[in-house]
Enzyme design. Structure first.
Site, PDB file in Angstrom:
ATOM      1  CE1 TYR A   1       3.270  -0.941  11.025  1.00 51.31           C
ATOM      2  CE2 TYR A   1       4.385   1.169  11.034  1.00 51.31           C
ATOM      3  CZ  TYR A   1       4.083  -0.024  11.643  1.00 51.31           C
ATOM      4  OH  TYR A   1       4.588  -0.303  12.881  1.00 51.31           O
ATOM      5  CB  SER A   2       1.992   5.971   6.621  1.00 53.64           C
ATOM      6  OG  SER A   2       1.301   5.902   5.403  1.00 53.64           O
TER       7      SER A   2
ATOM      8  CG  ASN B   1      -2.066   0.949   1.117  1.00 55.60           C
ATOM      9  OD1 ASN B   1      -1.941   1.969   0.462  1.00 55.60           O
ATOM     10  ND2 ASN B   1      -3.174   0.657   1.767  1.00 55.60           N
ATOM     11  CG  ASP B   2       2.013   3.134   3.706  1.00 56.03           C
ATOM     12  OD1 ASP B   2       0.871   3.510   3.416  1.00 56.03           O
ATOM     13  OD2 ASP B   2       2.395   2.915   4.877  1.00 56.03           O
ATOM     14  CB  VAL B   3       5.989   0.448  -0.940  1.00 60.78           C
ATOM     15  CG1 VAL B   3       6.500   0.261   0.476  1.00 60.78           C
ATOM     16  CG2 VAL B   3       5.211  -0.770  -1.408  1.00 60.78           C
TER      17      VAL B   3
END
Ligand code: NAP
Length: 482
Positions: free
Chosen positions: A443-444, A403-405
């Site tokens: 995660y963020s 997701n974040d990456v």
């Protein structure tokens, strides 16, 4: 004569240990040789322990009465530590590795702190250099111990929110200054240079209380997303503390092992901070890890679901696919199924590559380890810088539990907490499929605009279950053709 011979033997074994540590570390730098690297470094550790026992056996007459007791204690500690680590190491899930690393790292710092405490309480350290080095090692080791324990609690979900209050950085600075001041008093009073308000032992207790408190206070405000960098910093701290205490004990293996760990931890910290486009000071003193709230209305469009079978068939007839694995792949234990699916695509002459982001998952290298475990050949695995330009000319980007990456906000949204972090350019592929269970954030804690793009379709479900359906769909095509 005997002393000279034994010193030569101990020195030789220490040298072997140092060589094995460095050779092992070198081999750990590639997934192809990492396993043997760990074994080589383990042999180095056995050599270092052997050297320490040889040292115990050859101590001077003054220490001889305690020799058998010390050897017994050392064997007891080795058995408890070794068996405990063996058991936990076998049981721990790959997704819980960061927590385990945090705990082990803390224990290393604690061990260095304990050596300093024994030396200081026993007034065994002579001379200003030795005293300063002992106190410095104790300071760094104690900070690493309590800080790593807080990091463990955050990663394990025991502490769920960053703890921040007004004036916290000032309070931290005061506690740090107090630790340094008390360290100075201990050195001065041990040298007999000053009169004392308290006995030296009392100052030593105050010193460790302050340093342990500083480790807790320093780590509490840092958010969960920054914990990997923090653990890496504490790793460097632990290495440094161990190296310093090795100097105090005049134990070359300890000195070298400590410095190797310290240098490796520092390099890893720099690499990770760079991968997140952050400075180390920024990680330690700002609030990146706070779960950010998505700005309502900032993202246009809707997520477009599709069936696993449709996505699989599209990939089967594509000429190129890049797979982006993330934390969800590890959580679903889906790496074997993923490689099974990839082998079907390869049989159908589809070009398949894996794109790895340096902070994908929950610890550095986690995706490489997962793919290696499933048997994916190393030449199919590419790191961010080596593959990012390929997305624009690729038919399908398959994002599995990442997701974040792959969040384009890192490129465009200055208000985003991940702004500036290099991301994988998955959005530039002609078609993007995202496997995830639902609307869960990364995660963020921020919404991912990629999922709303016109070229992106969501395949909802647990990664393993979705991949099973994809495998069935592609196999079904083969069966129908036959
Ligand atoms: P991520 O941003 O945490 O996103 C993981 C996604 O996986 C979630 O959106 C979740 O969505 C999905 N997911 C979870 N379980 C799943 C399952 N069983 N099947 C399918 N999907 C599942 O992961 P990432 O893209 O790998 O990014 C890593 C993040 O962690 C970065 O922010 C990084 O800074 C941080 N971090 C990295 C490290 C490190 O050293 N690598 C360590 C700690 C933190 P659903 O809930 O909707 O399924």
């Amino acid at each position: 004569m005997l002393t000279q011979v034994s010193q030569l033997v101990i020195g030789g074994v220490d040298l072997c240990a140092a060589f094995l540590f460095m050779f092992g570390l070198k081999r750990m730098s590639s997934p192809a040789t990492a396993l043997s690297g760990i074994r080589v470094a383990g042999l180095g550790m056995i050599a270092a322990v052997a050297a320490s026992f040889l040292y115990l056996l050859t101590v001077g007459d003054a220490a001889r009465p305690h020799m058998m007791m010390n050897i017994g204690l050392a064997i007891g500690a080795l058995l408890i530590g070794g068996l405990g680590a063996w058991y936990v190491g076998r049981k721990v899930a790959l997704t819980a590795m960061p927590q385990m690393v945090a705990i082990y790292n803390g224990m290393g710092g604690g061990a260095a702190g304990a050596i300093a405490a024994v030396e200081l309480f026993g007034s065994r350290t002579q001379g200003i250099t030795q005293l300063v080095v002992t106190v410095l090692g104790g300071l760094i080791g104690a900070i690493s111990l309590s800080g790593s324990l807080v990091a463990w609690a955050k990663l394990d979900g025991v502490l769920t929110k960053p703890f921040r209050v007004k004036g916290q950085q000032f309070a931290n600075a005061v506690v740090m200054m107090a630790s340094i001041a008390v360290a100075g008093v201990i050195v001065a009073s041990s040298m007999g240079a000053v009169g004392q308000l308290f006995a030296t032992a009392t100052w030593i207790w105050i010193f460790f209380a302050c340093t342990l408190l500083f480790g807790v206070l320093m780590t509490l405000p840092i958010g969960g997303a920054d914990m990997p960098v923090v653990i890496s910093i504490y790793n460097a701290f632990t290495g440094l503390a161990v190296g310093l205490e090795g100097f105090v004990l005049q134990n070359p293996a300890l000195m070298i092992a400590g410095m190797v760990v310290g240098a490796a931890g520092l390099l890893l910290t720099v690499i990770m901070a760079k991968a997140m486009n952050r400075s180390i000071a920024n990680v330690l003193f700002t609030n990146f890890g706070t779960l950010a709230k998505a700005k309502p209305g900032a993202i246009q469009g809707t997520e477009k679901p599709t069936e696993a079978s449709d996505a699989a068939i599209k990939m089967r007839y594509a000429s190129s696919v890049i797979i982006v694995p993330g934390y969800g792949l590890a959580a679903a234990h889906a790496q074997q199924k993923l490689y099974e699916f990839v082998k079907l695509l390869l049989t159908a002459k589809v070009s398949v590559k894996f794109a790895i982001h340096p902070v994908a998952g929950r610890m550095p290298g986690q995706m490489d380890v997962l793919l290696a475990e499933a048997g994916v050949p190393y030449d199919m695995i590419f790191q961010l810088d080596d593959i990012n330009d390929d997305f624009a000319t690729t038919d399908v980007a398959l994002i599995i539990g990442a997701n974040d990456v792959v969040n384009p906000a890192a490129r465009t949204d200055k208000s985003s907490p991940i702004f500036g972090m290099p991301i994988l350019n998955a959005d530039q592929a002609k078609q993007v499929f995202v496997i995830k269970r639902g609307q869960g954030k990364g995660y963020s804690g921020i919404v991912n605009s990629l999922f709303y793009l016109p070229n992106c379709n969501m395949v909802y479900g647990d990664a393993q279950a979705v991949l099973v359906k994809m495998i069935e769909a592609v196999r079904g095509l083969g069966a129908a053709a036959a």
